[in-house]
Scaffold this active site. Structure first.
Site, PDB file in Angstrom:
ATOM      1  N   HIS A   1     -49.215  92.894  33.988  1.00  9.34           N
ATOM      2  CA  HIS A   1     -48.108  92.622  34.902  1.00  9.34           C
ATOM      3  C   HIS A   1     -46.914  93.503  34.525  1.00  9.34           C
ATOM      4  O   HIS A   1     -46.074  93.101  33.718  1.00  9.34           O
ATOM      5  CB  HIS A   1     -47.709  91.149  34.825  1.00  9.34           C
ATOM      6  CG  HIS A   1     -48.799  90.194  35.182  1.00  9.34           C
ATOM      7  ND1 HIS A   1     -49.856  89.933  34.339  1.00  9.34           N
ATOM      8  CD2 HIS A   1     -48.996  89.433  36.298  1.00  9.34           C
ATOM      9  CE1 HIS A   1     -50.658  89.052  34.911  1.00  9.34           C
ATOM     10  NE2 HIS A   1     -50.162  88.739  36.092  1.00  9.34           N
TER      11      HIS A   1
ATOM     12  N   GLY B   1     -47.703  80.987  29.621  1.00 11.07           N
ATOM     13  CA  GLY B   1     -48.662  81.489  30.593  1.00 11.07           C
ATOM     14  C   GLY B   1     -48.593  80.590  31.799  1.00 11.07           C
ATOM     15  O   GLY B   1     -48.163  81.015  32.877  1.00 11.07           O
ATOM     16  N   PRO B   2     -48.988  79.318  31.659  1.00  8.68           N
ATOM     17  CA  PRO B   2     -48.757  78.385  32.762  1.00  8.68           C
ATOM     18  C   PRO B   2     -47.260  78.285  33.045  1.00  8.68           C
ATOM     19  O   PRO B   2     -46.478  77.886  32.177  1.00  8.68           O
ATOM     20  CB  PRO B   2     -49.318  77.058  32.226  1.00  8.68           C
ATOM     21  CG  PRO B   2     -50.275  77.457  31.143  1.00  8.68           C
ATOM     22  CD  PRO B   2     -49.690  78.690  30.532  1.00  8.68           C
ATOM     23  N   LEU B   3     -46.855  78.693  34.225  1.00 10.86           N
ATOM     24  CA  LEU B   3     -45.429  78.814  34.511  1.00 10.86           C
ATOM     25  C   LEU B   3     -44.734  77.465  34.413  1.00 10.86           C
ATOM     26  O   LEU B   3     -45.262  76.440  34.820  1.00 10.86           O
ATOM     27  CB  LEU B   3     -45.232  79.433  35.890  1.00 10.86           C
ATOM     28  CG  LEU B   3     -45.733  80.871  36.018  1.00 10.86           C
ATOM     29  CD1 LEU B   3     -45.549  81.390  37.433  1.00 10.86           C
ATOM     30  CD2 LEU B   3     -45.040  81.790  35.018  1.00 10.86           C
TER      31      LEU B   3
ATOM     32  N   GLY C   1     -41.303  81.845  39.389  1.00 10.61           N
ATOM     33  CA  GLY C   1     -42.391  80.876  39.334  1.00 10.61           C
ATOM     34  C   GLY C   1     -42.113  79.744  38.372  1.00 10.61           C
ATOM     35  O   GLY C   1     -42.478  78.586  38.630  1.00 10.61           O
TER      36      GLY C   1
ATOM     37  N   ASN D   1     -35.775  87.992  40.775  1.00 13.43           N
ATOM     38  CA  ASN D   1     -36.186  89.202  41.499  1.00 13.43           C
ATOM     39  C   ASN D   1     -36.721  88.939  42.904  1.00 13.43           C
ATOM     40  O   ASN D   1     -37.140  89.871  43.597  1.00 13.43           O
ATOM     41  CB  ASN D   1     -37.206  89.999  40.675  1.00 13.43           C
ATOM     42  CG  ASN D   1     -38.478  89.230  40.376  1.00 13.43           C
ATOM     43  OD1 ASN D   1     -38.947  88.434  41.190  1.00 13.43           O
ATOM     44  ND2 ASN D   1     -39.061  89.478  39.202  1.00 13.43           N
TER      45      ASN D   1
ATOM     46  N   ILE E   1     -39.439  87.788  43.982  1.00 18.29           N
ATOM     47  CA  ILE E   1     -40.815  88.215  44.233  1.00 18.29           C
ATOM     48  C   ILE E   1     -41.794  87.298  43.517  1.00 18.29           C
ATOM     49  O   ILE E   1     -41.600  86.949  42.348  1.00 18.29           O
ATOM     50  CB  ILE E   1     -41.052  89.669  43.768  1.00 18.29           C
ATOM     51  CG1 ILE E   1     -40.240  90.643  44.635  1.00 18.29           C
ATOM     52  CG2 ILE E   1     -42.528  90.039  43.808  1.00 18.29           C
ATOM     53  CD1 ILE E   1     -40.677  90.709  46.089  1.00 18.29           C
TER      54      ILE E   1
ATOM     55  N   HIS F   1     -46.256  93.238  40.549  1.00 15.40           N
ATOM     56  CA  HIS F   1     -46.275  91.990  39.782  1.00 15.40           C
ATOM     57  C   HIS F   1     -47.487  91.904  38.866  1.00 15.40           C
ATOM     58  O   HIS F   1     -47.339  91.685  37.661  1.00 15.40           O
ATOM     59  CB  HIS F   1     -46.266  90.779  40.717  1.00 15.40           C
ATOM     60  CG  HIS F   1     -46.408  89.477  39.984  1.00 15.40           C
ATOM     61  ND1 HIS F   1     -45.328  88.739  39.542  1.00 15.40           N
ATOM     62  CD2 HIS F   1     -47.510  88.782  39.576  1.00 15.40           C
ATOM     63  CE1 HIS F   1     -45.755  87.668  38.900  1.00 15.40           C
ATOM     64  NE2 HIS F   1     -47.070  87.660  38.921  1.00 15.40           N
TER      65      HIS F   1
ATOM     66  N   GLU G   1     -43.511  62.402  33.015  1.00 11.81           N
ATOM     67  CA  GLU G   1     -44.616  62.586  32.066  1.00 11.81           C
ATOM     68  C   GLU G   1     -44.852  64.053  31.726  1.00 11.81           C
ATOM     69  O   GLU G   1     -45.099  64.407  30.568  1.00 11.81           O
ATOM     70  CB  GLU G   1     -45.912  61.990  32.629  1.00 11.81           C
ATOM     71  CG  GLU G   1     -45.937  60.479  32.694  1.00 11.81           C
ATOM     72  CD  GLU G   1     -45.447  59.951  34.016  1.00 11.81           C
ATOM     73  OE1 GLU G   1     -45.608  58.743  34.261  1.00 11.81           O
ATOM     74  OE2 GLU G   1     -44.905  60.763  34.822  1.00 11.81           O
TER      75      GLU G   1
ATOM     76  N   HIS H   1     -52.973  50.640  28.313  1.00 11.84           N
ATOM     77  CA  HIS H   1     -53.602  50.202  29.564  1.00 11.84           C
ATOM     78  C   HIS H   1     -54.804  51.109  29.847  1.00 11.84           C
ATOM     79  O   HIS H   1     -54.894  51.766  30.868  1.00 11.84           O
ATOM     80  CB  HIS H   1     -52.594  50.218  30.716  1.00 11.84           C
ATOM     81  CG  HIS H   1     -51.449  49.275  30.514  1.00 11.84           C
ATOM     82  ND1 HIS H   1     -50.595  49.345  29.428  1.00 11.84           N
ATOM     83  CD2 HIS H   1     -51.009  48.219  31.265  1.00 11.84           C
ATOM     84  CE1 HIS H   1     -49.680  48.386  29.515  1.00 11.84           C
ATOM     85  NE2 HIS H   1     -49.918  47.670  30.623  1.00 11.84           N
TER      86      HIS H   1
ATOM     87  N   HIS I   1     -54.434  52.532  38.803  1.00 13.87           N
ATOM     88  CA  HIS I   1     -53.948  52.443  37.431  1.00 13.87           C
ATOM     89  C   HIS I   1     -55.080  52.303  36.411  1.00 13.87           C
ATOM     90  O   HIS I   1     -54.815  52.141  35.219  1.00 13.87           O
ATOM     91  CB  HIS I   1     -52.993  51.247  37.283  1.00 13.87           C
ATOM     92  CG  HIS I   1     -51.614  51.515  37.792  1.00 13.87           C
ATOM     93  ND1 HIS I   1     -51.378  52.037  39.037  1.00 13.87           N
ATOM     94  CD2 HIS I   1     -50.386  51.331  37.228  1.00 13.87           C
ATOM     95  CE1 HIS I   1     -50.070  52.158  39.217  1.00 13.87           C
ATOM     96  NE2 HIS I   1     -49.447  51.744  38.130  1.00 13.87           N
TER      97      HIS I   1
END
Length: 666
Positions: free
Chosen positions: A35, A123-125, A162, A191, A193, A266, A410, A460, A472
């Site tokens: 990227h 990595g995970p935005l 992101g 940016n 984008i 990107h 959470e 629970h 639940h």
């Protein structure tokens, strides 16, 4: 701390920034993957931060009082790798050339523990900025406790569009604003984008207004105007009344003659022709690759001697300060010694107690010994039993308390706990209902990926929570947790196993642990006098809780609230002449790594095997074998009192006996 530029300085700084862009382009082009857009667009702002504000010592990357820099937009990893290399970290030019290759120290996204100078896996935005909230909270608490002479650093984040779209970042930013974490400063690479094109296609909110509403200080700058960025960073550092967001308006793929501002930069290499054209546009030799002029190295490392001296002075202060030794112990606790000194609670055999309440008793005992124990719940403190009773609740005005009101957040709760863990100085635990693990699953995965010690208290834990119904009732969640590498999933059956599970979690320093606990009361179990203790049994993952009185014909394997059921069924089977052993299996992951001889002793060949757990049965085949059977729930639950659910779903001693007899006559 701003840098007064002369014309020569300006030219050298421009060359340094262009070198960052060039290294990113070359590495990504050589890998034919990556990227380039963010490293090229954000290079100006990142350069100013590293040259003027960031406190670090490249020769001691784990210096506890360093500033933390989090590249939340982890796809732009080559920007971070370039900064680390030029600043003198242990990251060579050969490492840059090996970008995204097997075994390299420059993976596609920054990975904690893999590359010196990487503060957390991103990595995970949204995860990076959310973990940074935990880092800033960790710093604030330690500074309040040990004083600014010993704890005096900031947390800086570079986030992308992101990151701010993902809901977790809003959850975490809301908490940061509430707690007024004034040493948390975020540079937003604004940016406009995303991969699919202009952000206007999917995102038209006023981000600055949102963060203002969340209690942040907000400013806007041209992200390519280094003087403006410098002033904004200095202002952010000076204002410790609230966290800061600096919106840096940038052009993705900056300096690319044909692709600047395009989403095409990107996530794809620019191509050899465009790389050459970009280098020429920046005044660099298009025929030279991975090239750094000596004066650029000098420019980046000019601060190193001063920063090294600052670290050395800190080491002296710690060595001579009355609380220095305590801080050292807090940052690197002797967990073996601490665990050995805990007054573990116990229950009388036959007495009734829910394992969530047993866990609460354990938390009180652990809190007496571990000052770094810090807990919280997603608005379920009373239900989860997570409160440390002799402490209040943390707030912007009082950071000393050891309980956190996370609110109904959470996802952010898990990420903040990760940030606390990677920062150091705390042993975080967090609580919610087991079914809501799905709301924080990405953060749990990050704990496991980074091998961070976070304790997840899930209560629970089955259909037996009753009338709340299938929304639940987490029938599938136990097996989902067991599928996560580096995570220990513990489902204890009574107080003894609950205390042992906490002990395992505290000693498991190489990853997180999930304690899955009951809402309903369970009896304290009697163990065979010549058998193993609950501690030894839990530490091995599974153990013989009750042996057959005669020739072994059947093994009942159960977890948590189904262990008393297995014991009741065993008594009925033994009365019918069926030699029946009960195996408690609180932690499959630990059992699976025991020596083969032990596993064969507990689950011997030749005896029929029946598993009992109030959840999906899919993975129990590896223990019961192709000739065994499982009692579980391969549908969703229902809304009814727990005793009715037990009857309808077959969790009764009589049904277990009937299933066992079917198995034995096959």
């Amino acid at each position: 701390m701003s840098h007064a530029e002369s014309p020569t300085d300006h030219a050298l700084d421009e060359l340094s920034v262009c070198t960052l862009r060039s290294l990113a382009m070359d590495a990504i082009q050589q890998a034919n993957s990556g990227h380039p857009g963010l490293p090229m667009g954000a290079a100006d702002a990142a350069f100013v931060l590293w040259m003027e504000q960031l406190k670090f010592d490249a020769s001691a990357p784990e210096w506890p009082d360093r500033d933390r820099f989090v590249l939340s937009a982890g796809h732009g990893s080559m920007l971070l790798y370039g900064l680390l290399h030029l600043s003198g970290y242990d990251l060579s030019m050969d490492d840059l050339k090996a970008f995204r290759q097997w075994g390299s120290r420059t993976p596609g996204h920054p990975e904690f523990g893999h590359t010196a100078g990487v503060e957390c896996t991103t990595g995970p935005l949204g995860q990076g900025i959310s973990m940074a909230v935990g880092m800033a909270l960790g710093e604030a608490r330690l500074r309040a406790e040990y004083g600014q002479e010993l704890v005096d650093h900031h947390t800086w984040v570079l986030a992308g569009d992101g990151c701010l779209m993902e809901g977790v970042s809003n959850e975490a930013a809301s908490l940061a604003g509430l707690l007024k974490l004034g040493r948390l400063n975020v540079l937003w690479d604004d940016n406009h984008i995303t991969i699919d094109g202009d952000t206007a296609h999917s995102f038209n909110e006023d981000v600055c207004a949102r963060f203002t509403a969340l209690g942040w200080s907000v400013s806007r700058v041209d992200g390519h105007d280094r003087a403006a960025v410098s002033a904004a960073l200095a202002a952010a550092r000076a204002d410790e009344s609230k966290p800061s967001l600096i919106a840096c308006r940038t052009q993705i793929g900056r300096c690319s003659p044909n692709l600047e501002g395009s989403n095409k930069t990107h996530g794809s290499p620019l191509g050899p022709a465009e790389v050459a054209a970009t280098k020429a546009a920046m005044g660099l030799d298009p025929e030279r690759f991975f090239h750094v002029q000596p004066e650029v190295y000098t420019r980046f490392q000019v601060r190193n001697s001063a920063l090294a001296a600052e670290r050395a002075a800190w080491e002296v202060r710690v060595a001579t300060h009355p609380r220095g030794a305590a801080l050292r112990e807090r940052l690197a606790p002797d967990m073996e010694r601490a665990v050995g000194s805990i007054a573990w609670p116990s229950q009388a055999t036959g007495s009734m107690l829910a394992t969530r309440k047993a866990s609460n008793k354990v938390i009180q005992a652990v809190g007496q010994v571990l000052p770094g124990l810090l807990g919280g719940s997603a608005d379920l403190e009373g239900s989860n039993g997570t409160r440390i009773a002799d402490s209040g609740h943390l707030s912007s005005d009082e950071l000393a308390p050891r309980n956190i009101h996370y609110g109904v957040r959470e996802h952010a709760m898990g990420a903040v706990a990760n940030g606390l863990a990677v920062h150091g100085g705390h042993t975080p635990f967090v609580g919610t209902f087991l079914v809501f693990h799905d709301y924080m699953r990405p953060a749990v995965r990050m704990s496991a990926l980074m091998r961070q010690q976070v304790v997840y208290v899930y209560t629970h834990d089955s259909i037996f929570l009753g009338e709340d119904g299938p929304t639940h009732q987490p029938v599938e969640t136990l097996q989902a947790l067991r599928g996560v590498p580096n995570l220990l999933t513990l489902r204890p059956a009574d107080m003894a196993e609950t205390a042992a599970s906490w002990r395992v979690a505290l000693l498991h320093r190489e990853g997180p642990s999930a304690l899955c606990l009951t809402r309903q009361n369970l009896p304290e179990l009697e163990r065979d006098s010549d058998g193993v203790s609950a501690w030894e049994g839990v530490s091995r993952g599974g153990y013989i809780l009750r042996e057959a009185s005669g020739v072994l014909k059947l093994v009942l394997i159960a977890t948590g609230s189904e262990v008393p059921l297995a014991l009741a069924a065993r008594d009925l089977l033994e009365g019918r002449g069926v030699g029946t052993r009960v195996v408690s299996m609180p932690c499959c992951e630990l059992f699976d790594v025991q020596e083969r001889e032990y596993r064969r002793k507990v689950l011997p060949a030749g005896a029929a095997k029946l598993s009992i757990e109030a959840g999906v049965t899919r993975d129990w085949a590896r223990y019961v074998g192709i000739d065994g059977a499982s009692i579980g729930i391969d549908t969703f639950g229902a809304s009814a009192p727990a005793n009715i659910l037990a009857e309808k779903f077959g969790f009764t001693p009589e049904h277990v006996v009937a299933k066992a007899q079917e198995l034995l006559v096959q």
